[in-house]
Design an enzyme around this catalytic site. Structure first.
Site, PDB file in Angstrom:
ATOM      1  N   ASP A  96      -7.179   2.284   3.962  1.00  0.00           N
ATOM      2  CA  ASP A  96      -6.848   3.143   4.420  1.00  0.00           C
ATOM      3  C   ASP A  96      -7.042   4.278   3.670  1.00  0.00           C
ATOM      4  O   ASP A  96      -7.482   3.996   1.811  1.00  0.00           O
ATOM      5  CB  ASP A  96      -4.980   3.386   4.331  1.00  0.00           C
ATOM      6  CG  ASP A  96      -4.198   4.114   5.733  1.00  0.00           C
ATOM      7  OD1 ASP A  96      -4.917   5.569   5.662  1.00  0.00           O
ATOM      8  OD2 ASP A  96      -3.887   2.855   5.526  1.00  0.00           O
ATOM      9  N   ASP A 197      -6.648   8.653   7.471  1.00  0.00           N
ATOM     10  CA  ASP A 197      -5.653   9.123   8.054  1.00  0.00           C
ATOM     11  C   ASP A 197      -4.906  10.275   8.571  1.00  0.00           C
ATOM     12  O   ASP A 197      -6.042  11.399   7.277  1.00  0.00           O
ATOM     13  CB  ASP A 197      -4.535   8.467   5.952  1.00  0.00           C
ATOM     14  CG  ASP A 197      -3.055   9.433   6.701  1.00  0.00           C
ATOM     15  OD1 ASP A 197      -2.539   8.486   7.491  1.00  0.00           O
ATOM     16  OD2 ASP A 197      -2.435   9.821   6.232  1.00  0.00           O
ATOM     17  N   GLU A 249      -7.205   8.247  12.420  1.00  0.00           N
ATOM     18  CA  GLU A 249      -5.963   8.531  13.074  1.00  0.00           C
ATOM     19  C   GLU A 249      -6.128  10.070  13.280  1.00  0.00           C
ATOM     20  O   GLU A 249      -5.832  10.940  12.041  1.00  0.00           O
ATOM     21  CB  GLU A 249      -4.372   8.182  11.879  1.00  0.00           C
ATOM     22  CG  GLU A 249      -3.516   7.986  12.749  1.00  0.00           C
ATOM     23  CD  GLU A 249      -1.674   8.930  11.261  1.00  0.00           C
ATOM     24  OE1 GLU A 249      -1.440   8.547  11.679  1.00  0.00           O
ATOM     25  OE2 GLU A 249      -2.474   9.658  10.871  1.00  0.00           O
ATOM     26  N   HIS A 323       3.485   1.492  11.933  1.00  0.00           N
ATOM     27  CA  HIS A 323       4.206   1.344  10.069  1.00  0.00           C
ATOM     28  C   HIS A 323       4.898   2.998  10.566  1.00  0.00           C
ATOM     29  O   HIS A 323       5.557   3.145   9.495  1.00  0.00           O
ATOM     30  CB  HIS A 323       3.662   1.034   9.090  1.00  0.00           C
ATOM     31  CG  HIS A 323       2.444   2.090   8.446  1.00  0.00           C
ATOM     32  ND1 HIS A 323       1.311   2.460   9.498  1.00  0.00           N
ATOM     33  CD2 HIS A 323       3.170   3.801   8.666  1.00  0.00           C
ATOM     34  CE1 HIS A 323       0.519   3.538   9.607  1.00  0.00           C
ATOM     35  NE2 HIS A 323       1.243   4.208   8.403  1.00  0.00           N
ATOM     36  N   ASP A 324       4.748   3.697  11.481  1.00  0.00           N
ATOM     37  CA  ASP A 324       5.331   5.019  11.995  1.00  0.00           C
ATOM     38  C   ASP A 324       5.951   4.714  13.422  1.00  0.00           C
ATOM     39  O   ASP A 324       6.751   5.722  13.420  1.00  0.00           O
ATOM     40  CB  ASP A 324       4.621   5.624  11.651  1.00  0.00           C
ATOM     41  CG  ASP A 324       3.960   6.090  10.488  1.00  0.00           C
ATOM     42  OD1 ASP A 324       4.263   6.144   9.535  1.00  0.00           O
ATOM     43  OD2 ASP A 324       2.091   6.287  10.639  1.00  0.00           O
TER      44      ASP A 324
HETATM   45  C1  NOJ Z   1       0.170   9.212   9.016  1.00  0.00           C
HETATM   46  C2  NOJ Z   1       0.559   7.391   7.939  1.00  0.00           C
HETATM   47  O1  NOJ Z   1       0.661   7.102   9.007  1.00  0.00           O
HETATM   48  C3  NOJ Z   1       1.719   7.829   7.971  1.00  0.00           C
HETATM   49  O2  NOJ Z   1       2.611   6.620   7.030  1.00  0.00           O
HETATM   50  C4  NOJ Z   1       2.060   9.397   6.456  1.00  0.00           C
HETATM   51  O3  NOJ Z   1       3.655   9.702   6.456  1.00  0.00           O
HETATM   52  C5  NOJ Z   1       1.033  10.346   7.057  1.00  0.00           C
HETATM   53  N1  NOJ Z   1       0.174   9.957   7.259  1.00  0.00           N
HETATM   54  C6  NOJ Z   1       0.889  10.895   5.970  1.00  0.00           C
HETATM   55  O4  NOJ Z   1       0.080  10.286   4.970  1.00  0.00           O
END
Ligand code: NOJ
Length: 547
Positions: A96, A197, A249, A323-324
């Site tokens: 990542d 990210d 992402e 994970h989000d």
């Molecule tokens: C996306 C990540 O998946 C998330 O977990 C994070 O809080 C934010 N980007 C900021 O880096």
């Protein structure tokens, strides 16, 4: 033939995967122990959420050193062992890269604070407006303003996320070179995949302006310059090795941009994550509100993206969980009465589709959201901020807890459930986040013993390796008007695959094109039924017919 199209990627959230030393936090050694399990599943690459040194304010997305391992997870020697062990199991590593921001504890930010001009130019620093207002009216994605006072100066630094995550200035070529060095550092260690990210928010303009109608998003998202940055990064780093897989992402993006980000010939990224299909239960686009799942919207989004990406040569990362996100099984389906059928339905719906499927740890055994009932159980910074905000809005405690229980990112971050032992066999210590209460019923041991979800995933993973219609075929929406069915047809040369998914408990008839009546049932989550011009899909049934 492009090899990456046959692969399935597994996501490990290191904090919650397996703890080997009893400190309650997952670690690299724990991951090594579980590689045989992952090989058995059949996946060929693992994406690891960040395990670099970090104050952990945003669970590792606040990085203070891009080229080290946080002692919480192990050492560089452990990392090197991990990558060589993975190699033995035929599994590659995806890391990542969090390049929109660094932790404010990163040495660059610290030196900037100490007055070094060179490092001040690494960040986005601006004075207040003439009237004393903040430099812009932008809102942080974690709540509150996006600007914070920069030390004792008159300046403010931009943070689109937490106040401890300072945005980097990509307009500065030195910053870009530093970040490219990071990618090449990990490439030299044998890393074969990179996940970037929130990469579509890196392109901020020189002059930052107020957003007249919103939170600032439209002023910095998907800016044309990002395509140039990605092409430069590709040339100077991973583009030099054709085997490397990359995924960006993309926050609040558009299909047009994702096609550009992922068309092979543009040499930007291999594929993109977008989140539109995971906002179909946000009333008026608001995450922190109670909402019901809008299936029509979900179906239209999946079709819209599937068809456009297919027609215009883009490539999607396919996923329900990460994970989000709360777990889709709890969120969209009935995880009490149809957990097994539902887990398989969700899996087939994306694994047979066009793009690269991602499995988030625990999905392959049908893990669900926990039922935390007190704020003290939660750790996630976004959740804690939301709690305060909802309190200020005057909501009752009961309502706030209902919202948090449904929406918190901690829902998917609970420890992996390995067995029915205390702490689900995740740790011999106190886990950093409580284990979901159902671990005695839902765990890897039980699943491998007499479950059927894991083996269903194994089959889907193998099917992608063996059938070009799955890895390469085009995507056409099917039965678009049906109120319960998400269906599509994949086509490759003379082969066609019809995939039908009933997203509801009610059994529903659906027309079957004549040529599929005698086709081969490739995979399904119910015993094969007789086929006619109309077939009835049972509760949460998924099936795929090959001709
Ligand atoms: C996306 C990540 O998946 C998330 O977990 C994070 O809080 C934010 N980007 C900021 O880096």
């Amino acid at each position: 033939m492009t090899d990456f199209k046959k692969k399935v990627i597994y996501q490990i959230y290191p904090k919650s995967f397996k703890d080997s030393d009893g400190d309650g936090v997952g670690d690299i050694q724990g991951i090594i122990e579980k590689l045989p399990y992952l090989q058995k599943l059949g996946i060929e690459m693992i994406w690891f959420n960040p395990f670099y040194p970090s104050p952990q304010n945003d669970n590792g997305y606040d990085i203070s050193d891009y080229c080290q391992i946080d002692p919480l997870f192990g050492t560089m020697t452990d990392f090197e062992r991990l990558i060589s062990e993975m190699e033995k199991f035929g599994i590659e590593m995806m890391l990542d890269m969090v390049f929109n921001h660094t932790s404010t504890k990163h040495v660059w930010f610290q030196r900037a604070l100490a007055g070094e001009k060179k490092y001040q130019k690494y960040y986005i620093l601006r004075p207040a407006k003439a009237n004393g207002d903040l430099p812009t009216n932008w809102v942080s994605k974690f709540g509150g303003h996006a600007w914070q006072k920069f030390g004792e100066t008159d300046l403010y630094y931009l943070h689109l996320y937490d106040v401890t995550q300072a945005d980097l200035d990509w307009r500065n070529p030195d910053v870009r070179q530093e970040l490219y060095r990071v990618i090449n550092f990990w490439r030299n260690k044998g890393v074969k995949g990179f996940r970037f990210d929130v990469i579509n928010v890196i392109g901020k303009a020189e002059e930052l302006l107020d957003d007249p109608t919103g939170d600032g998003k439209k002023m910095y998202t998907d800016q044309p310059i990002i395509h140039e940055y990605l092409q430069e990064m590709n040339r100077q780093t991973f583009g030099q090795d054709a085997r490397i897989i990359t995924v960006g992402e993309m926050s609040a993006t558009t299909v047009e941009n994702c096609i550009l980000y992922s068309q092979t010939e543009r040499k930007e990224l291999t594929m993109t994550f977008n989140f539109h299909h995971l906002k179909v239960d946000y009333p008026n686009g608001e995450k922190w509100q109670e909402g019901t799942f809008d299936f029509e919207q979900l179906k239209d989004l999946l079709h819209g993206w599937g068809q456009r990406m297919s027609a215009e040569g883009g490539w999607n990362a396919l996923f329900w969980n990460n994970h989000d996100q709360p777990r889709a099984l709890t969120r969209f389906l009935d995880d009490k009465n149809y957990r097994v059928e539902g887990a398989k339905l969700l899996a087939a719906a994306i694994h047979l589709s066009r793009g690269t499927p991602y499995i988030y740890q625990g999905e392959e055994i049908g893990m669900t959201d926990p039922k935390f009932d007190k704020l003290a159980d939660y750790r996630d910074i976004e959740t804690l901020n939301a709690y305060k905000k909802l309190q200020l809005m005057g909501y009752s405690e009961a309502k706030i807890m209902r919202i948090i229980q449904a929406k918190s990112r901690d829902n998917s971050r609970t420890p992996m459930q390995w067995s029915d032992e205390p702490s689900a066999g995740f740790s011999t210590g106190e886990p950093w986040l409580p284990v979901a209460e159902n671990y005695q019923k839902i765990n890897v041991e039980t699943e491998l013993d007499h479950g059927s979800i894991f083996s269903f995933y194994q089959r889907l993973i193998q099917l992608r390796k063996n059938h070009l219609v799955i890895s390469e075929g085009s995507y056409t929406a099917y039965a678009t008007e049906h109120p319960q069915i998400y269906g599509y047809i994949r086509s490759f040369k003379k082969q066609r695959l019809l995939v039908l998914n009933n997203f509801f408990e009610k059994a529903e008839p659906v027309p079957l094109p004549a040529e599929f009546i005698s086709g081969k049932l490739l995979v399904g989550n119910y015993p094969e039924a007789e086929r006619k011009a109309m077939i009835t899909l049972r509760p949460y049934e998924t099936l795929a017919i090959l001709i």
